[in-house]
Write a protein that holds these residues in place. Sequence first.
Motif, PDB file in Angstrom:
ATOM      1  N   LEU A   1       0.868  -1.297  -0.016  1.00 19.97           N
ATOM      2  CA  LEU A   1       0.018   0.055   0.055  1.00 19.97           C
ATOM      3  C   LEU A   1       1.026   1.240  -0.134  1.00 19.97           C
ATOM      4  N   THR A   2       0.265   2.230  -0.235  1.00 20.01           N
ATOM      5  CA  THR A   2       1.276   3.592  -0.378  1.00 20.01           C
ATOM      6  C   THR A   2       0.930   4.181   1.110  1.00 20.01           C
ATOM      7  N   ALA A   3       1.934   3.944   1.905  1.00 22.53           N
ATOM      8  CA  ALA A   3       1.724   4.205   3.324  1.00 22.53           C
ATOM      9  C   ALA A   3       1.466   5.836   3.504  1.00 22.53           C
ATOM     10  N   SER A   4       1.787   6.560   2.644  1.00 18.97           N
ATOM     11  CA  SER A   4       1.870   7.855   2.673  1.00 18.97           C
ATOM     12  C   SER A   4       0.331   8.443   2.706  1.00 18.97           C
ATOM     13  N   ASN A   5      -0.426   7.657   2.166  1.00 18.52           N
ATOM     14  CA  ASN A   5      -1.909   7.977   2.207  1.00 18.52           C
ATOM     15  C   ASN A   5      -2.635   7.825   3.564  1.00 18.52           C
ATOM     16  N   TYR A   6      -1.901   7.351   4.392  1.00 20.42           N
ATOM     17  CA  TYR A   6      -2.778   6.967   5.674  1.00 20.42           C
ATOM     18  C   TYR A   6      -2.012   7.357   6.984  1.00 20.42           C
ATOM     19  N   TRP A   7      -2.716   7.382   8.002  1.00 21.50           N
ATOM     20  CA  TRP A   7      -2.010   7.500   9.143  1.00 21.50           C
ATOM     21  C   TRP A   7      -1.284   6.218   9.528  1.00 21.50           C
ATOM     22  N   THR A   8       0.089   6.340   9.893  1.00 18.83           N
ATOM     23  CA  THR A   8       0.645   5.281  10.727  1.00 18.83           C
ATOM     24  C   THR A   8       1.185   5.383  12.220  1.00 18.83           C
ATOM     25  N   ALA A   9       0.692   4.454  12.977  1.00 21.06           N
ATOM     26  CA  ALA A   9       0.951   4.730  14.444  1.00 21.06           C
ATOM     27  C   ALA A   9       1.793   3.619  15.068  1.00 21.06           C
ATOM     28  N   TRP A  10       2.155   3.791  16.129  1.00 28.60           N
ATOM     29  CA  TRP A  10       2.880   3.042  17.115  1.00 28.60           C
ATOM     30  C   TRP A  10       2.023   2.720  18.247  1.00 28.60           C
ATOM     31  N   PHE A  11       1.918   1.437  18.591  1.00 29.56           N
ATOM     32  CA  PHE A  11       1.334   1.094  19.947  1.00 29.56           C
ATOM     33  C   PHE A  11       2.131  -0.078  20.720  1.00 29.56           C
ATOM     34  N   ARG A  12       2.184   0.038  21.962  1.00 26.85           N
ATOM     35  CA  ARG A  12       3.054  -0.940  22.734  1.00 26.85           C
ATOM     36  C   ARG A  12       2.062  -1.593  23.652  1.00 26.85           C
ATOM     37  N   GLN A  13       2.314  -2.896  23.947  1.00 25.29           N
ATOM     38  CA  GLN A  13       1.592  -3.872  24.627  1.00 25.29           C
ATOM     39  C   GLN A  13       2.464  -4.638  25.670  1.00 25.29           C
ATOM     40  N   ALA A  14       2.275  -4.460  26.999  1.00 22.42           N
ATOM     41  CA  ALA A  14       2.962  -5.162  27.861  1.00 22.42           C
ATOM     42  C   ALA A  14       1.995  -6.562  28.148  1.00 22.42           C
ATOM     43  N   PRO A  15       2.463  -7.845  28.674  1.00 21.65           N
ATOM     44  CA  PRO A  15       1.889  -8.746  28.862  1.00 21.65           C
ATOM     45  C   PRO A  15       0.632  -8.629  30.007  1.00 21.65           C
ATOM     46  N   GLY A  16      -0.640  -9.142  29.324  1.00 21.92           N
ATOM     47  CA  GLY A  16      -1.726  -8.719  30.274  1.00 21.92           C
ATOM     48  C   GLY A  16      -2.365  -7.485  30.446  1.00 21.92           C
ATOM     49  N   LYS A  17      -1.758  -6.422  29.638  1.00 21.71           N
ATOM     50  CA  LYS A  17      -2.340  -4.980  29.381  1.00 21.71           C
ATOM     51  C   LYS A  17      -2.675  -4.817  28.100  1.00 21.71           C
ATOM     52  N   GLU A  18      -3.748  -3.775  28.223  1.00 17.16           N
ATOM     53  CA  GLU A  18      -4.056  -3.230  26.913  1.00 17.16           C
ATOM     54  C   GLU A  18      -3.205  -2.554  26.100  1.00 17.16           C
ATOM     55  N   ARG A  19      -3.336  -2.486  24.709  1.00 15.98           N
ATOM     56  CA  ARG A  19      -2.695  -1.983  23.849  1.00 15.98           C
ATOM     57  C   ARG A  19      -2.478  -0.443  23.910  1.00 15.98           C
ATOM     58  N   GLU A  20      -1.413   0.101  24.131  1.00 13.82           N
ATOM     59  CA  GLU A  20      -1.153   1.523  24.654  1.00 13.82           C
ATOM     60  C   GLU A  20      -0.746   2.439  23.348  1.00 13.82           C
ATOM     61  N   PHE A  21      -1.618   3.386  22.928  1.00 14.44           N
ATOM     62  CA  PHE A  21      -1.195   4.284  22.144  1.00 14.44           C
ATOM     63  C   PHE A  21      -0.018   4.964  22.347  1.00 14.44           C
TER      64      PHE A  21
ATOM     65  N   ILE B   1       8.220  10.996  16.107  1.00 16.68           N
ATOM     66  CA  ILE B   1       7.748  10.100  15.115  1.00 16.68           C
ATOM     67  C   ILE B   1       7.882  10.972  13.809  1.00 16.68           C
ATOM     68  N   SER B   2       8.353  10.008  12.670  1.00 17.54           N
ATOM     69  CA  SER B   2       8.628  10.804  11.529  1.00 17.54           C
ATOM     70  C   SER B   2       8.428   9.798  10.286  1.00 17.54           C
ATOM     71  N   ARG B   3       8.400  10.382   8.961  1.00 18.93           N
ATOM     72  CA  ARG B   3       8.085   9.415   7.983  1.00 18.93           C
ATOM     73  C   ARG B   3       9.023   9.822   6.738  1.00 18.93           C
ATOM     74  N   ASP B   4       9.461   8.867   6.171  1.00 21.98           N
ATOM     75  CA  ASP B   4       9.963   9.020   4.698  1.00 21.98           C
ATOM     76  C   ASP B   4       9.147   8.461   3.868  1.00 21.98           C
ATOM     77  N   ASN B   5       8.191   9.125   3.031  1.00 23.42           N
ATOM     78  CA  ASN B   5       7.507   8.609   2.107  1.00 23.42           C
ATOM     79  C   ASN B   5       8.158   7.898   0.807  1.00 23.42           C
ATOM     80  N   SER B   6       9.102   8.258   0.599  1.00 24.23           N
ATOM     81  CA  SER B   6       9.942   7.577  -0.408  1.00 24.23           C
ATOM     82  C   SER B   6      10.168   6.284  -0.345  1.00 24.23           C
ATOM     83  N   LYS B   7      10.294   5.798   0.865  1.00 23.58           N
ATOM     84  CA  LYS B   7      10.448   4.507   1.510  1.00 23.58           C
ATOM     85  C   LYS B   7       9.339   3.926   2.203  1.00 23.58           C
ATOM     86  N   ASP B   8       8.216   4.713   2.125  1.00 25.44           N
ATOM     87  CA  ASP B   8       6.970   3.910   2.707  1.00 25.44           C
ATOM     88  C   ASP B   8       7.340   3.288   4.372  1.00 25.44           C
ATOM     89  N   THR B   9       8.351   4.438   4.972  1.00 25.53           N
ATOM     90  CA  THR B   9       8.638   4.005   6.045  1.00 25.53           C
ATOM     91  C   THR B   9       8.353   5.209   7.342  1.00 25.53           C
TER      92      THR B   9
END
Length: 121
Positions: free
Chosen positions: A26-46, A68-76
């Motif tokens: 997909l063309t990642a630059s067309n979307y929001w991209t997020a990071w979440f984290r989740q510890a064992p037994g806990k809800e996923r945290e934004f 947080i940053s993005r390089d649209n040329s690399k979809d990263t």
Amino acid sequence: VQLQASGGGLVREGDSLRLPCAASGLTASNYWTAWFRQAPGKEREFVATINKQGGPVYGDSVRGRSTISRDNSKDTVYLQMNSLKPGDTTIYFCATGTPRLLTSPTAYGYWGRGTQVTVSS
């Protein structure tokens, strides 16, 4: 669609890490991209999200210590985390989509496998 999160590892308190999230199918630059984290037994945290123009939103747990940053040329998208604490130890996931609620994990349609971050004191 695939999202590949990487960059995790074992670091010491106060160290920094940069976590890349590379998208394919997909063309990642067309979307929001997020990071979440989740510890064992806990809800996923934004952690943070970014839109295609590069506008960031941060969660309380990392605000002021991360970028947080993005390089649209690399979809990263990158999550730079500084001043890491033992409390940051967990699995970090990246996700992408067109969320109505930016901080909700259920609002993102595509997820990658996580990358483990371990911070020793």
